[in-house]
Design a protein around this motif. Structure first.
Motif, mmCIF file in Angstrom:
data_model
loop_
_atom_site.group_PDB
_atom_site.id
_atom_site.type_symbol
_atom_site.label_atom_id
_atom_site.label_comp_id
_atom_site.label_asym_id
_atom_site.label_seq_id
_atom_site.Cartn_x
_atom_site.Cartn_y
_atom_site.Cartn_z
ATOM 1 N N ASP A 165 18.154 31.695 1.874
ATOM 2 C CA ASP A 165 18.242 30.743 2.987
ATOM 3 C C ASP A 165 17.854 29.327 2.566
ATOM 4 N N ASN A 166 17.182 29.201 1.426
ATOM 5 C CA ASN A 166 16.720 27.884 0.955
ATOM 6 C C ASN A 166 17.585 27.316 -0.167
ATOM 7 N N ARG A 167 18.680 28.013 -0.507
ATOM 8 C CA ARG A 167 19.526 27.578 -1.614
ATOM 9 C C ARG A 167 20.771 26.864 -1.090
ATOM 10 N N VAL A 168 21.138 25.762 -1.752
ATOM 11 C CA VAL A 168 22.340 25.003 -1.417
ATOM 12 C C VAL A 168 22.942 24.437 -2.700
ATOM 13 N N MET A 169 24.204 24.024 -2.617
ATOM 14 C CA MET A 169 24.803 23.201 -3.648
ATOM 15 C C MET A 169 24.747 21.758 -3.168
ATOM 16 N N VAL A 170 24.333 20.859 -4.037
ATOM 17 C CA VAL A 170 24.157 19.451 -3.676
ATOM 18 C C VAL A 170 25.259 18.628 -4.329
ATOM 19 N N HIS A 171 25.931 17.824 -3.516
ATOM 20 C CA HIS A 171 26.986 16.936 -4.008
ATOM 21 C C HIS A 171 26.528 15.487 -3.897
ATOM 22 N N HIS A 172 26.721 14.742 -4.965
ATOM 23 C CA HIS A 172 26.440 13.311 -4.982
ATOM 24 C C HIS A 172 27.772 12.574 -4.962
ATOM 25 N N PRO A 173 27.848 11.405 -4.279
ATOM 26 C CA PRO A 173 29.117 10.667 -4.218
ATOM 27 C C PRO A 173 29.722 10.330 -5.577
ATOM 28 N N SER A 174 28.900 10.322 -6.629
ATOM 29 C CA SER A 174 29.410 10.045 -7.974
ATOM 30 C C SER A 174 30.264 11.191 -8.511
ATOM 31 N N GLY A 175 30.190 12.337 -7.830
ATOM 32 C CA GLY A 175 30.892 13.521 -8.304
ATOM 33 C C GLY A 175 29.964 14.559 -8.896
ATOM 34 N N PHE A 176 28.692 14.198 -9.096
ATOM 35 C CA PHE A 176 27.713 15.128 -9.652
ATOM 36 C C PHE A 176 27.425 16.243 -8.643
ATOM 37 N N THR A 177 27.421 17.477 -9.113
ATOM 38 C CA THR A 177 27.120 18.643 -8.282
ATOM 39 C C THR A 177 26.089 19.497 -9.001
ATOM 40 N N SER A 178 25.093 19.976 -8.246
ATOM 41 C CA SER A 178 24.082 20.829 -8.863
ATOM 42 C C SER A 178 23.501 21.761 -7.815
ATOM 43 N N PRO A 179 22.876 22.863 -8.258
ATOM 44 C CA PRO A 179 22.143 23.701 -7.307
ATOM 45 C C PRO A 179 20.988 22.907 -6.707
ATOM 46 N N GLY A 180 20.590 23.291 -5.507
ATOM 47 C CA GLY A 180 19.464 22.624 -4.858
ATOM 48 C C GLY A 180 18.635 23.612 -4.070
ATOM 49 N N PHE A 181 17.470 23.155 -3.651
ATOM 50 C CA PHE A 181 16.539 23.967 -2.879
ATOM 51 C C PHE A 181 16.071 23.158 -1.674
ATOM 52 N N GLN A 182 16.118 23.745 -0.494
ATOM 53 C CA GLN A 182 15.562 23.131 0.704
ATOM 54 C C GLN A 182 14.269 23.862 1.032
ATOM 55 N N THR A 183 13.128 23.199 0.812
ATOM 56 C CA THR A 183 11.841 23.846 1.008
ATOM 57 C C THR A 183 10.774 22.800 1.275
ATOM 58 N N ARG A 184 9.806 23.161 2.103
ATOM 59 C CA ARG A 184 8.674 22.281 2.406
ATOM 60 C C ARG A 184 9.132 20.906 2.912
ATOM 61 N N GLY A 185 10.248 20.869 3.632
ATOM 62 C CA GLY A 185 10.774 19.601 4.112
ATOM 63 C C GLY A 185 11.412 18.743 3.047
ATOM 64 N N MET A 186 11.642 19.318 1.850
ATOM 65 C CA MET A 186 12.223 18.571 0.735
ATOM 66 C C MET A 186 13.601 19.116 0.403
ATOM 67 N N LEU A 187 14.437 18.268 -0.166
ATOM 68 C CA LEU A 187 15.652 18.699 -0.834
ATOM 69 C C LEU A 187 15.435 18.466 -2.326
ATOM 70 N N VAL A 188 15.254 19.560 -3.065
ATOM 71 C CA VAL A 188 15.063 19.475 -4.510
ATOM 72 C C VAL A 188 16.441 19.560 -5.150
ATOM 73 N N TRP A 189 16.818 18.547 -5.933
ATOM 74 C CA TRP A 189 18.144 18.536 -6.531
ATOM 75 C C TRP A 189 18.087 17.828 -7.884
ATOM 76 N N GLY A 190 19.238 17.596 -8.488
ATOM 77 C CA GLY A 190 19.301 16.879 -9.756
ATOM 78 C C GLY A 190 18.683 17.652 -10.907
ATOM 79 N N PHE A 191 18.078 16.922 -11.837
ATOM 80 C CA PHE A 191 17.523 17.518 -13.049
ATOM 81 C C PHE A 191 16.518 18.622 -12.723
ATOM 82 N N THR A 192 15.598 18.367 -11.795
ATOM 83 C CA THR A 192 14.541 19.327 -11.478
ATOM 84 C C THR A 192 15.126 20.623 -10.943
ATOM 85 N N ALA A 193 16.033 20.516 -9.983
ATOM 86 C CA ALA A 193 16.621 21.713 -9.388
ATOM 87 C C ALA A 193 17.494 22.458 -10.385
#
Length: 219
Positions: A165-193
């Motif tokens: 329930d906390n997993r998503v794919m994150v899209h950036h307008p530049s075209g970059f796509t990565s896995p992400g995490f929605q947790t603790r009111g945060m969207l964790v994405w990019g290098f860390t995710a």
């Protein structure tokens, strides 16, 4: 050639059993399985991040910060503690621990470093980053060290990160796509995710999730 991973075998026997799958991964991981961006042959600014895993109240957890909104790069983003390797740092491990102390007030005397991952490349900032893995064998309070750099500090349970329930794919307008995490009111994405996702997968901790669920971030 990218630097290979390293495990301090003298520390491994003192780690909790739940970390064994991750240690096994660190021993053999191929840099190409961690990131699509490997360091150039020359150039880049040396940096380090601390992937600090602990035995929290809700089970195994990882230490993350939220970067201050006024930061010049990656403003407002969740991240591992870390930053540039300074001249006084003897190696990336020292840099990762120093940055964590400065950013989260971590008492690093309660931390056992058990390995490093291969160096990875962050094209937007030009950093060649060494991820440093450690176990929090003696807990200490953590909090914002420098509000100009850090907005919040979180110990995020691994169980929350692998919850479908906390997993998503994150899209950036530049075209970059990565896995992400929605947790603790945060969207964790990019290098860390991306790094978290690959380590969870490789360690066998990840659970199946709906990769068609997407979130778009602003440029």
């Amino acid at each position: 050639m990218a630097k290979q991973s390293w495990v301090d075998e003298s520390v491994v026997s003192n780690l909790p059993a739940w970390l064994n799958p991750l240690v096994d991964v660190v021993r053999v991981i191929d840099p190409n399985n961690l990131s699509a961006f490997l360091p150039p042959e020359t150039g880049g600014r040396p940096g380090a991040v601390l992937i600090l895993l602990g035995d929290g109240e809700a089970g195994p957890d990882v230490l993350l910060i939220e970067r201050a909104a006024a930061m010049r790069s990656h403003a407002g983003q969740p991240a591992f503690p870390g930053g540039a390797v300074d001249p006084e740092d003897v190696d990336p491990i020292a840099a990762a621990l120093r940055e964590a102390r400065e950013e989260t007030l971590l008492d690093s005397s309660g931390v056992r470093v058990f390995g490093t991952l291969p160096d990875l490349w962050l094209p937007p900032s030009g950093f060649v980053v060494t991820p440093v893995l450690a176990h929090w064998h003696q807990d200490s309070p953590v909090n914002v060290g420098d509000p100009a750099e850090v907005a919040a500090v979180h110990r995020v349970p691994i169980a929350e990160l692998v919850d479908p329930d906390n997993r998503v794919m994150v899209h950036h307008p530049s075209g970059f796509t990565s896995p992400g995490f929605q947790t603790r009111g945060m969207l964790v994405w990019g290098f860390t995710a991306g790094l978290l996702s690959r380590l969870l997968d490789a360690s066998g901790w990840a659970r199946e999730w709906d990769q068609t669920r997407t979130v778009t971030v602003e440029a």
